[in-house]
Design a protein around this motif. Structure first.
Motif, PDB file in Angstrom:
ATOM      1  N   THR A 333       0.826  -1.214   0.000  1.00  0.00           N
ATOM      2  CA  THR A 333       0.000   0.000   0.000  1.00  0.00           C
ATOM      3  C   THR A 333       0.856   1.257   0.000  1.00  0.00           C
ATOM      4  OG1 THR A 333      -0.126  -0.027   2.414  1.00  0.00           O
ATOM      5  CG2 THR A 333      -1.881  -1.163   1.198  1.00  0.00           C
ATOM      6  N   CYS A 334       0.213   2.339  -0.438  1.00  0.00           N
ATOM      7  CA  CYS A 334       0.810   3.676  -0.401  1.00  0.00           C
ATOM      8  C   CYS A 334      -0.204   4.600   0.288  1.00  0.00           C
ATOM      9  CB  CYS A 334       1.119   4.164  -1.813  1.00  0.00           C
ATOM     10  SG  CYS A 334       1.908   5.796  -1.879  1.00  0.00           S
ATOM     11  N   VAL A 335       0.233   5.301   1.384  1.00  0.00           N
ATOM     12  CA  VAL A 335      -0.664   6.145   2.188  1.00  0.00           C
ATOM     13  C   VAL A 335      -0.302   7.614   1.962  1.00  0.00           C
ATOM     14  CG1 VAL A 335      -1.508   6.657   4.503  1.00  0.00           C
ATOM     15  CG2 VAL A 335      -0.866   4.310   3.899  1.00  0.00           C
ATOM     16  N   PHE A 336      -1.318   8.444   1.647  1.00  0.00           N
ATOM     17  CA  PHE A 336      -1.117   9.857   1.327  1.00  0.00           C
ATOM     18  C   PHE A 336      -1.557  10.740   2.495  1.00  0.00           C
ATOM     19  CE2 PHE A 336      -1.303   7.716  -2.671  1.00  0.00           C
ATOM     20  CZ  PHE A 336      -0.480   8.432  -3.523  1.00  0.00           C
ATOM     21  N   SER A 337      -0.848  11.877   2.680  1.00  0.00           N
ATOM     22  CA  SER A 337      -1.229  12.916   3.655  1.00  0.00           C
ATOM     23  C   SER A 337      -0.909  14.281   3.054  1.00  0.00           C
ATOM     24  CB  SER A 337      -0.473  12.733   4.974  1.00  0.00           C
ATOM     25  OG  SER A 337      -0.858  11.538   5.617  1.00  0.00           O
ATOM     26  N   CYS A 338      -1.556  15.319   3.586  1.00  0.00           N
ATOM     27  CA  CYS A 338      -1.343  16.680   3.081  1.00  0.00           C
ATOM     28  C   CYS A 338      -0.675  17.547   4.144  1.00  0.00           C
ATOM     29  CB  CYS A 338      -2.672  17.317   2.685  1.00  0.00           C
ATOM     30  SG  CYS A 338      -3.448  16.509   1.263  1.00  0.00           S
ATOM     31  N   GLU A 339      -0.016  18.586   3.693  1.00  0.00           N
ATOM     32  CA  GLU A 339       0.596  19.540   4.605  1.00  0.00           C
ATOM     33  C   GLU A 339      -0.498  20.334   5.321  1.00  0.00           C
ATOM     34  OE1 GLU A 339       3.095  21.898   2.181  1.00  0.00           O
ATOM     35  OE2 GLU A 339       4.565  20.288   1.815  1.00  0.00           O
ATOM     36  N   SER A 340      -0.078  21.020   6.398  1.00  0.00           N
ATOM     37  CA  SER A 340      -1.026  21.828   7.168  1.00  0.00           C
ATOM     38  C   SER A 340      -1.657  22.891   6.277  1.00  0.00           C
ATOM     39  CB  SER A 340      -0.295  22.481   8.347  1.00  0.00           C
ATOM     40  OG  SER A 340      -1.162  23.315   9.069  1.00  0.00           O
ATOM     41  N   GLY A 341      -2.947  23.041   6.412  1.00  0.00           N
ATOM     42  CA  GLY A 341      -3.675  24.021   5.612  1.00  0.00           C
ATOM     43  C   GLY A 341      -4.211  23.443   4.322  1.00  0.00           C
ATOM     44  N   TYR A 342      -3.964  22.124   4.096  1.00  0.00           N
ATOM     45  CA  TYR A 342      -4.457  21.485   2.877  1.00  0.00           C
ATOM     46  C   TYR A 342      -5.278  20.251   3.251  1.00  0.00           C
ATOM     47  CZ  TYR A 342      -1.404  24.537   0.215  1.00  0.00           C
ATOM     48  OH  TYR A 342      -0.805  25.637  -0.322  1.00  0.00           O
ATOM     49  N   GLU A 343      -6.229  19.962   2.412  1.00  0.00           N
ATOM     50  CA  GLU A 343      -7.160  18.865   2.680  1.00  0.00           C
ATOM     51  C   GLU A 343      -7.049  17.820   1.567  1.00  0.00           C
ATOM     52  OE1 GLU A 343     -11.955  18.209   3.407  1.00  0.00           O
ATOM     53  OE2 GLU A 343     -11.092  20.226   3.310  1.00  0.00           O
ATOM     54  N   LEU A 344      -7.028  16.507   1.966  1.00  0.00           N
ATOM     55  CA  LEU A 344      -6.876  15.404   1.006  1.00  0.00           C
ATOM     56  C   LEU A 344      -8.187  15.143   0.278  1.00  0.00           C
ATOM     57  CD1 LEU A 344      -4.551  13.398   0.251  1.00  0.00           C
ATOM     58  CD2 LEU A 344      -5.724  11.723   1.702  1.00  0.00           C
ATOM     59  N   ARG A 345      -8.115  15.087  -1.028  1.00  0.00           N
ATOM     60  CA  ARG A 345      -9.278  14.780  -1.857  1.00  0.00           C
ATOM     61  C   ARG A 345      -9.012  13.462  -2.596  1.00  0.00           C
ATOM     62  NH1 ARG A 345     -13.119  17.853   0.360  1.00  0.00           N
ATOM     63  NH2 ARG A 345     -12.558  20.088   0.333  1.00  0.00           N
ATOM     64  N   GLY A 346      -9.763  12.415  -2.231  1.00  0.00           N
ATOM     65  CA  GLY A 346      -9.569  11.104  -2.840  1.00  0.00           C
ATOM     66  C   GLY A 346      -9.232  10.060  -1.791  1.00  0.00           C
ATOM     67  N   GLN A 347      -8.891   8.863  -2.246  1.00  0.00           N
ATOM     68  CA  GLN A 347      -8.563   7.766  -1.336  1.00  0.00           C
ATOM     69  C   GLN A 347      -7.204   8.004  -0.697  1.00  0.00           C
ATOM     70  OE1 GLN A 347     -10.352   5.060  -0.461  1.00  0.00           O
ATOM     71  NE2 GLN A 347     -12.095   5.794  -1.670  1.00  0.00           N
ATOM     72  N   ARG A 348      -7.165   7.851   0.642  1.00  0.00           N
ATOM     73  CA  ARG A 348      -5.913   8.060   1.352  1.00  0.00           C
ATOM     74  C   ARG A 348      -4.951   6.886   1.128  1.00  0.00           C
ATOM     75  NH1 ARG A 348      -4.216  11.301   5.201  1.00  0.00           N
ATOM     76  NH2 ARG A 348      -6.295  12.206   5.396  1.00  0.00           N
ATOM     77  N   THR A 349      -5.504   5.669   1.056  1.00  0.00           N
ATOM     78  CA  THR A 349      -4.657   4.474   0.926  1.00  0.00           C
ATOM     79  C   THR A 349      -4.932   3.787  -0.407  1.00  0.00           C
ATOM     80  OG1 THR A 349      -4.670   4.142   3.317  1.00  0.00           O
ATOM     81  CG2 THR A 349      -4.011   2.268   1.949  1.00  0.00           C
ATOM     82  N   LEU A 350      -3.889   3.567  -1.200  1.00  0.00           N
ATOM     83  CA  LEU A 350      -3.991   2.866  -2.481  1.00  0.00           C
ATOM     84  C   LEU A 350      -3.236   1.540  -2.388  1.00  0.00           C
ATOM     85  CD1 LEU A 350      -4.823   5.773  -3.294  1.00  0.00           C
ATOM     86  CD2 LEU A 350      -3.647   5.392  -5.481  1.00  0.00           C
ATOM     87  N   THR A 351      -3.814   0.494  -2.977  1.00  0.00           N
ATOM     88  CA  THR A 351      -3.192  -0.840  -2.959  1.00  0.00           C
ATOM     89  C   THR A 351      -2.808  -1.256  -4.380  1.00  0.00           C
ATOM     90  OG1 THR A 351      -4.526  -1.486  -1.048  1.00  0.00           O
ATOM     91  CG2 THR A 351      -3.491  -3.266  -2.311  1.00  0.00           C
ATOM     92  N   CYS A 352      -1.603  -1.823  -4.535  1.00  0.00           N
ATOM     93  CA  CYS A 352      -1.135  -2.303  -5.848  1.00  0.00           C
ATOM     94  C   CYS A 352      -1.723  -3.690  -6.100  1.00  0.00           C
ATOM     95  CB  CYS A 352       0.394  -2.359  -5.875  1.00  0.00           C
ATOM     96  SG  CYS A 352       1.073  -2.956  -7.443  1.00  0.00           S
TER      97      CYS A 352
END
Length: 458
Positions: A333-352
């Protein structure tokens, strides 16, 4: 009345002359007369002279058996002088005498008669015992009395020739008719098949013997590989034949191709297989048509190539990722996060996936409407970034104030600590750091979640 005349390889014409029966003997073509051509039946019922014979002329067959002489009280019938191989001679006794045995003598290839010549002895009733080589005789054939019948057959593989199978004992002590002989049964000569050969007893076949058939290299036998000569003079089946050996047609595998001699292939032909892009060959790439019309192996198939990795993911603007992301490995898996002041749009965790594709499109980071990690007007601070403990994964994780991280342990592992932790406004996480443990025997392994910033700043 005299006994009927039978001249081998000749014929007899008889007529009444002056109250006597006079017979004239003539030989077939290529045969010559040995003895008088005219014989007369005397009133006593005996022929006036020794019965003549017909023998081959020229050098066709050598005369190799010695001349036989009739004993007292008897005369000889057949080729008894200057006999060639296969000629026969039989003793016939005159009235008042009978032979010690009734047997047909045959001139053999070694120049010796098949048996000794019997003798004629005086008799008043009964007939002599009958003996037939390779023959089967009834009980009445030995010491028969007048009027009894003798039945003669041959053993298996032999056939009755040259006389009658039924003889009657006459009042003069003689058997009626001509004594037969048993000759070996043979089957017609079998030729070798075209592009083949034979072995065994084939030319001609002998009763009970076998003829074997073979084909040359590159040919296969159609029919029985062996035939047996029967006691009736017939082979046990039809002769086989040889035909060029060919292998069955091969067909193009799905998602593949073939080339070479793949249909109507003969020995030595080659058929080659290949697959389309994205597929790999399962089996041999080349098959050979072998002797006997069989391919050297089974036809292969084309199977889709298994993906080994997913394409590398880009780090989102104003964000970052953790895990196996560039490139991705199947099942990771690959897990995404955003810097402060930004909001994640989409799936946080993607699986190969095993198909080489990520489970969804990569997410992006968009500016949020709230504060900026403690430096904004509302004074709220983001929480330290968390990583999932070993043998677990985050189903969701947001480090902004009010966000939460949810951890799930893998199957076979038990969680300790908080499953859900919330990012508080002062920039700290609620609850307790979770761990996932598995008991092996009596040993428990424990893993602890440590905030990333504590590792960076001590």
């Amino acid at each position: 009345m005299c006994e009927s005349l039978v001249i081998r390889n000749g014929y007899v014409r008889c007529a009444e002359e002056g109250g006597l029966t006079v017979c004239r003997v003539t030989c077939d073509d290529a045969y010559m007369l040995v003895g008088s051509s005219i014989v007369t039946c005397s009133p006593s019922g005996d022929w006036s002279d020794q019965i003549p014979t017909c023998r081959r002329t020229g050098n066709q067959v050598a005369n190799i058996c010695p001349t036989l002489v009739a004993p007292d009280g008897g005369r000889l019938v057949g080729s008894c002088t200057a006999a060639a191989v296969g000629d026969t001679c039989q003793l016939v006794c005159i009235s008042g005498f009978r032979p010690t045995e009734t047997r047909v003598l045959i001139c053999q290839a070694n120049g010796v008669w098949s048996n000794d010549l019997p003798q004629c002895i005086g008799t008043t009733s009964g007939c002599p015992a009958i003996t037939v080589d390779q023959g089967i005789i009834s009980e009445t054939c030995s010491n028969a009395i007048t009027g009894q019948t003798c039945t003669i057959t041959c053993q298996s593989g032999y056939t009755l020739t040259g006389g009658s199978g039924t003889l009657v004992c006459q009042a003069n002590g003689q058997w009626s008719g001509t004594l037969p002989i048993c000759t070996a049964v043979s089957c017609p000569t079998l030729p070798a098949p075209a592009s083949g050969s034979i072995s065994g007893t084939c030319s001609p076949g002998a009763s009970g013997q076998t003829c074997y058939f073979y084909c040359d290299s590159g040919y296969r036998l159609v029919g029985q590989s062996s035939l047996v000569c029967g006691s009736d003079g017939r082979w046990s089946g039809r002769p086989p034949y040889c035909m060029a050996a060919s292998c069955p047609a091969l067909y193009r595998p799905e998602n593949g191709a073939l080339s070479g001699s793949c249909t109507d292939a003969t020995m030595g032909s080659i058929c080659t297989f290949s697959c389309q892009a994205g597929y790999t060959l399962n089996g041999p790439s080349t098959l050979y048509c072998q002797e006997g019309g069989v391919w050297s192996g089974n036809a292969p198939s084309c199977v889709r190539e298994a993906a080994r990795s997913c394409e590398s993911l880009n780090i989102p603007s104003n964000g970052f990722y953790l895990g196996t992301c560039a490139p991705g490995q199947v099942g990771q898996t690959c897990v995404f996060s955003c810097e402060s002041g930004y909001e994640l749009r989409g799936q946080r965790t993607l699986t190969c996936g095993s198909n080489g594709q990520w489970s969804s499109e990569p997410p992006r980071c968009e500016r949020s409407g709230g504060g900026d990690n403690g430096n904004g007007e509302d004074g709220n601070r983001s929480c330290p970034i968390l990583t999932p403990p070993p043998n677990s994964e985050f189903t969701e994780c947001d480090n902004r104030p009010g966000g939460r991280c949810v951890v799930e342990c893998q199957s076979g592992y038990q969680r300790s600590g908080s499953r859900v932790r919330t990012c508080l406004s002062q920039g700290t996480w609620s609850g307790f750091a979770p761990t996932c443990t598995k008991t092996v025997g009596y040993t428990t392994y424990t893993y602890k979640v440590v905030p990333l910033w504590s590792l960076m700043f001590g």
